[in-house]
Write a protein that holds these residues in place. Structure first.
Motif, PDB file in Angstrom:
ATOM      1  N   ALA A 191       0.881  -1.167   0.000  1.00 33.21           N
ATOM      2  CA  ALA A 191       0.000   0.000   0.000  1.00 33.21           C
ATOM      3  C   ALA A 191       0.914   1.211   0.000  1.00 33.21           C
ATOM      4  N   LYS A 192       0.683   2.124  -0.934  1.00 30.65           N
ATOM      5  CA  LYS A 192       1.579   3.283  -1.009  1.00 30.65           C
ATOM      6  C   LYS A 192       0.817   4.589  -0.841  1.00 30.65           C
ATOM      7  N   LEU A 193       1.536   5.594  -0.337  1.00 29.02           N
ATOM      8  CA  LEU A 193       1.014   6.960  -0.263  1.00 29.02           C
ATOM      9  C   LEU A 193       1.955   7.841  -1.074  1.00 29.02           C
ATOM     10  N   VAL A 194       1.387   8.747  -1.888  1.00 28.06           N
ATOM     11  CA  VAL A 194       2.211   9.625  -2.726  1.00 28.06           C
ATOM     12  C   VAL A 194       1.761  11.064  -2.520  1.00 28.06           C
ATOM     13  N   ASN A 195       2.723  11.953  -2.368  1.00 26.26           N
ATOM     14  CA  ASN A 195       2.460  13.393  -2.259  1.00 26.26           C
ATOM     15  C   ASN A 195       1.557  13.828  -3.421  1.00 26.26           C
ATOM     16  N   LYS A 196       0.471  14.564  -3.104  1.00 33.68           N
ATOM     17  CA  LYS A 196      -0.493  14.918  -4.151  1.00 33.68           C
ATOM     18  C   LYS A 196       0.090  15.835  -5.237  1.00 33.68           C
ATOM     19  N   ASP A 197       1.219  16.476  -4.957  1.00 33.51           N
ATOM     20  CA  ASP A 197       1.841  17.339  -5.977  1.00 33.51           C
ATOM     21  C   ASP A 197       2.753  16.567  -6.927  1.00 33.51           C
ATOM     22  N   VAL A 198       2.939  15.283  -6.637  1.00 31.92           N
ATOM     23  CA  VAL A 198       3.864  14.479  -7.447  1.00 31.92           C
ATOM     24  C   VAL A 198       3.072  13.558  -8.376  1.00 31.92           C
ATOM     25  N   THR A 199       3.429  13.559  -9.650  1.00 35.77           N
ATOM     26  CA  THR A 199       2.737  12.697 -10.616  1.00 35.77           C
ATOM     27  C   THR A 199       3.750  11.815 -11.349  1.00 35.77           C
ATOM     28  N   GLY A 200       3.231  10.808 -12.014  1.00 38.59           N
ATOM     29  CA  GLY A 200       4.067   9.997 -12.914  1.00 38.59           C
ATOM     30  C   GLY A 200       4.960   8.966 -12.243  1.00 38.59           C
ATOM     31  N   ILE A 201       4.720   8.667 -10.957  1.00 34.54           N
ATOM     32  CA  ILE A 201       5.527   7.641 -10.270  1.00 34.54           C
ATOM     33  C   ILE A 201       4.761   6.319 -10.384  1.00 34.54           C
ATOM     34  N   THR A 202       5.376   5.302 -10.944  1.00 31.42           N
ATOM     35  CA  THR A 202       4.645   4.053 -11.135  1.00 31.42           C
ATOM     36  C   THR A 202       5.377   2.886 -10.497  1.00 31.42           C
ATOM     37  N   ASN A 203       4.672   1.769 -10.352  1.00 34.75           N
ATOM     38  CA  ASN A 203       5.264   0.548  -9.793  1.00 34.75           C
ATOM     39  C   ASN A 203       5.042  -0.583 -10.775  1.00 34.75           C
ATOM     40  N   TYR A 204       5.914  -1.577 -10.721  1.00 31.41           N
ATOM     41  CA  TYR A 204       5.731  -2.741 -11.576  1.00 31.41           C
ATOM     42  C   TYR A 204       6.200  -3.946 -10.789  1.00 31.41           C
ATOM     43  N   PHE A 205       5.765  -5.138 -11.185  1.00 35.92           N
ATOM     44  CA  PHE A 205       6.027  -6.303 -10.341  1.00 35.92           C
ATOM     45  C   PHE A 205       7.367  -6.972 -10.589  1.00 35.92           C
ATOM     46  N   CYS A 206       8.146  -6.480 -11.536  1.00 36.66           N
ATOM     47  CA  CYS A 206       9.501  -7.041 -11.589  1.00 36.66           C
ATOM     48  C   CYS A 206      10.473  -6.060 -12.207  1.00 36.66           C
ATOM     49  N   GLY A 207      11.741  -6.243 -11.846  1.00 36.01           N
ATOM     50  CA  GLY A 207      12.796  -5.405 -12.397  1.00 36.01           C
ATOM     51  C   GLY A 207      13.106  -4.197 -11.547  1.00 36.01           C
ATOM     52  N   TYR A 208      12.078  -3.532 -11.046  1.00 37.75           N
ATOM     53  CA  TYR A 208      12.352  -2.419 -10.158  1.00 37.75           C
ATOM     54  C   TYR A 208      11.167  -2.269  -9.252  1.00 37.75           C
ATOM     55  N   ASP A 209      11.393  -1.551  -8.180  1.00 32.07           N
ATOM     56  CA  ASP A 209      10.355  -1.366  -7.186  1.00 32.07           C
ATOM     57  C   ASP A 209       9.437  -0.217  -7.592  1.00 32.07           C
ATOM     58  N   LEU A 210      10.061   0.896  -8.005  1.00 33.25           N
ATOM     59  CA  LEU A 210       9.241   1.990  -8.507  1.00 33.25           C
ATOM     60  C   LEU A 210       9.976   2.682  -9.641  1.00 33.25           C
ATOM     61  N   ASN A 211       9.190   3.310 -10.511  1.00 30.95           N
ATOM     62  CA  ASN A 211       9.747   3.999 -11.664  1.00 30.95           C
ATOM     63  C   ASN A 211       9.403   5.471 -11.539  1.00 30.95           C
ATOM     64  N   PHE A 212      10.446   6.290 -11.325  1.00 28.91           N
ATOM     65  CA  PHE A 212      10.230   7.734 -11.210  1.00 28.91           C
ATOM     66  C   PHE A 212      10.823   8.461 -12.411  1.00 28.91           C
ATOM     67  N   MET A 213      11.184   7.696 -13.447  1.00 28.05           N
ATOM     68  CA  MET A 213      11.836   8.274 -14.623  1.00 28.05           C
ATOM     69  C   MET A 213      11.016   9.443 -15.210  1.00 28.05           C
ATOM     70  N   TYR A 214       9.690   9.235 -15.304  1.00 28.50           N
ATOM     71  CA  TYR A 214       8.824  10.274 -15.879  1.00 28.50           C
ATOM     72  C   TYR A 214       8.049  11.015 -14.798  1.00 28.50           C
ATOM     73  N   GLY A 215       8.584  11.034 -13.574  1.00 22.81           N
ATOM     74  CA  GLY A 215       7.933  11.749 -12.481  1.00 22.81           C
ATOM     75  C   GLY A 215       7.937  13.251 -12.732  1.00 22.81           C
ATOM     76  N   ASP A 216       7.018  13.940 -12.063  1.00 19.96           N
ATOM     77  CA  ASP A 216       6.949  15.393 -12.189  1.00 19.96           C
ATOM     78  C   ASP A 216       6.418  15.959 -10.873  1.00 19.96           C
ATOM     79  N   VAL A 217       6.727  17.225 -10.619  1.00 19.96           N
ATOM     80  CA  VAL A 217       6.263  17.890  -9.401  1.00 19.96           C
ATOM     81  C   VAL A 217       5.532  19.151  -9.809  1.00 19.96           C
ATOM     82  N   LYS A 218       4.313  19.306  -9.289  1.00 13.31           N
ATOM     83  CA  LYS A 218       3.522  20.516  -9.617  1.00 13.31           C
ATOM     84  C   LYS A 218       4.197  21.753  -9.063  1.00 13.31           C
TER      85      LYS A 218
END
Length: 540
Positions: free
Chosen positions: A513-540
């Motif tokens: 279960a994750k919580l993400v700052n509401k000003d942050v977008t584009g952070i994703t998770n996937y079930f293998c290879g990495y825990d989270l992907n912030f490559m295309y993250g952005d901050v309002k």
């Protein structure tokens, strides 16, 4: 190869880290306050530090996650889909054994051109016994990879060759439809020979002892404290990258991390299972990790198939999940994670399978137990005593006690729980010094073979004495099959053979279960290879 789009955001790589040359932002003379307004920073934490940022030695999820962001392979897997990376395009021969990659014009963080020779060097370094990478097995599809690692062939006999600066040819020993997926992992990232030779054992030990081919550079790595990444100004697709900096803190206590998120010091946090009920807005995702009871089939009673099936049918997995994780995790009724890829859809959609009922079947379990006892010439279930080994953390202790209570109640046998430090558990597990042990798996790429290959008789990761000629034959058939449908049919059959043998006791698929700052977008998770992907993250 498909071009990456800005909106996509999750990937599947085990990536590793390199240097900070050319990563500073020139011309910043404004005041600190103005700087902070302009800079887009994303902050999260990890429970433990990464073990290494040497791409070829990367061997666990945390390193892979960082690696994925500071490097780039020939391909980049995002949400399990293969996109073009440093290779702009590729051709595959009809027999599926020769891949020819055509590199784009791309540079490292120090401005040097990324060449096909750097990929050839990286792959040979990965399998070279001198490197001693514990992840060399991931190169298995490349011709002669296993032989090079075993020392029976030389690294220059590996099936990889730079035809010229912009063309790389890979020759496979068998058709591996997941080959383009694994090339997205850090072990296959381009690596510069002169830098490895200059720093030797210190290679990639901090930011300036490597160069970076990915969207970010390693700016600082302060062990057991923090890792700082900065945007790579030389990255070929830098316009799609919005974050200026990523700050990753090492926070060993989950509740401390949660408090830091609450006070605004972190932008992302995984909620401990005990606290999930307090957060209605938490978002769930499957982490890819699966837990199971690994069985040493070398001696009685574990060598008895009927006894193993009695354990599997005797366990009420629904009750287990409820008691051990408050229903946060998901009961596993089969071995292969249903989310991995099938032919067209997911493996689970194409090959639905419930090896064992979610609430167990005590009557059937008792039938299997009676057969087992007859075969072993045992008169009373209370004569059967087995040890369950597990790590001594709060979570694993609770799990083991729940398993103990449920199975003793269902079968009338005695289970002794043995709690030891995690390092001891791993060493006992890897040397086969256990009867049953709570263990797990995290897939490296989204294909059933990532789950199934460990139980072949000859697998170096089979620490269970499990050996079934039918299972081995099915796996060999799948390896050699050039037909995607036939290959998947064969793997689905192998999973059934393994489960019907009671090869292990599947327990749960972990969900976070994750919580993400509401000003942050584009952070994703996937079930293998990495825990989270912030490559295309952005901050309002």
């Amino acid at each position: 190869g498909v071009l990456m789009k800005k909106g996509l955001a999750i990937t599947l790589a085990c990536v590793m880290g390199v240097s900070l040359i050319g990563c500073s932002t020139p011309g910043k003379t404004s005041t600190k306050e103005n700087d902070e307004k302009k800079e887009k920073v994303f902050r999260y934490s990890m429970l433990t530090d990464v073990t290494t940022l040497d791409p070829q030695k990367c061997n666990e999820l945390l390193s892979s996650t960082i690696g994925y962001h500071i490097g780039e392979g020939l391909t980049r897997s995002i949400d399990g889909e293969v996109h073009s990376g440093i290779a702009e395009s590729w051709d595959v021969s009809e027999d599926g054994l020769t891949y020819t990659f055509h590199l784009r014009d791309a540079k490292y963080s120090d401005g040097e051109t990324i060449k096909a020779q750097d990929f050839e060097y990286a792959m040979k370094r990965l399998v070279d016994p001198e490197t001693a990478s514990t992840f060399a097995f991931i190169a298995k599809p490349l011709e002669n990879a296993d032989e090079v690692t075993a020392g029976t062939k030389q690294p220059n006999e590996l099936g990889v060759k730079a035809v010229d600066d912009k063309t790389l040819e890979c020759t496979l020993g068998f058709p591996a439809p997941y080959f383009l997926q694994i090339l997205s992992m850090p072990q296959f990232y381009p690596t510069r020979q002169e830098i490895v030779e200059e720093y030797e054992n210190e290679f990639a030990a901090n930011g300036d002892k490597n160069v970076y081919s990915g969207p970010f550079c390693l700016k600082e790595w302060k062990q057991n404290d923090r890792i700082i990444l900065e945007k790579n100004p030389e990255y070929w697709d830098k316009d799609a990258i919005h974050l200026d900096r990523v700050e990753i803190l090492i926070v060993s206590d989950e509740n401390t991390a949660l408090a830091m998120f609450e006070s605004g010091e972190l932008d992302y946090v995984n909620v401990p299972t005990d606290a999930v009920a307090n957060y209605a807005d938490a978002e769930f995702y499957k982490s890819g990790a699966e837990d199971f009871i690994k069985i040493n089939t070398g001696e009685e009673p574990m060598s008895n198939r009927n006894f193993r099936l009695a354990l599997n049918y005797g366990l009420n997995r629904k009750e287990f999940i409820k008691l051990s994780t408050n229903d946060v995790y998901e009961a596993a009724q089969r071995f292969v994670l249903p989310e991995v890829g099938g032919v067209e859809k997911t493996f689970g959609e194409e090959y639905p399978y419930e090896a064992f009922p979610i609430e167990g079947d005590v009557d059937l379990a008792k039938e299997y137990l009676a057969k087992a006892m007859e075969e072993m010439q045992i008169g009373d279930p209370c004569e059967i005593e087995v040890e369950l080994l597990t790590s001594d953390t709060e979570r694993t202790k609770k799990e083991a006690e729940v398993i103990q209570a449920l199975l003793q109640d269902a079968l009338g046998i005695t289970i002794h729980v043995n709690l030891v430090p995690r390092a001891d558990r791993l060493s006992r597990e890897n040397s086969g010094n256990y009867q049953m042990v709570v263990s797990g798996i995290q897939p490296d790429y989204p294909d059933p073979i990532s789950f199934l290959e460990s139980w072949e008789t000859t697998s170096p990761y089979n620490h269970t004495n499990y050996s079934n000629p039918d299972y081995d034959a099915l796996l060999q058939e799948a390896y050699q099959s050039g037909d995607a449908k036939h290959r998947m049919d064969t793997l689905a059959e192998a999973e059934k053979v393994f489960m019907e043998d009671g090869g292990l006791v599947p327990l749960q698929y972990r969900r976070n279960a994750k919580l993400v700052n509401k000003d942050v977008t584009g952070i994703t998770n996937y079930f293998c290879g990495y825990d989270l992907n912030f490559m295309y993250g952005d901050v309002k």
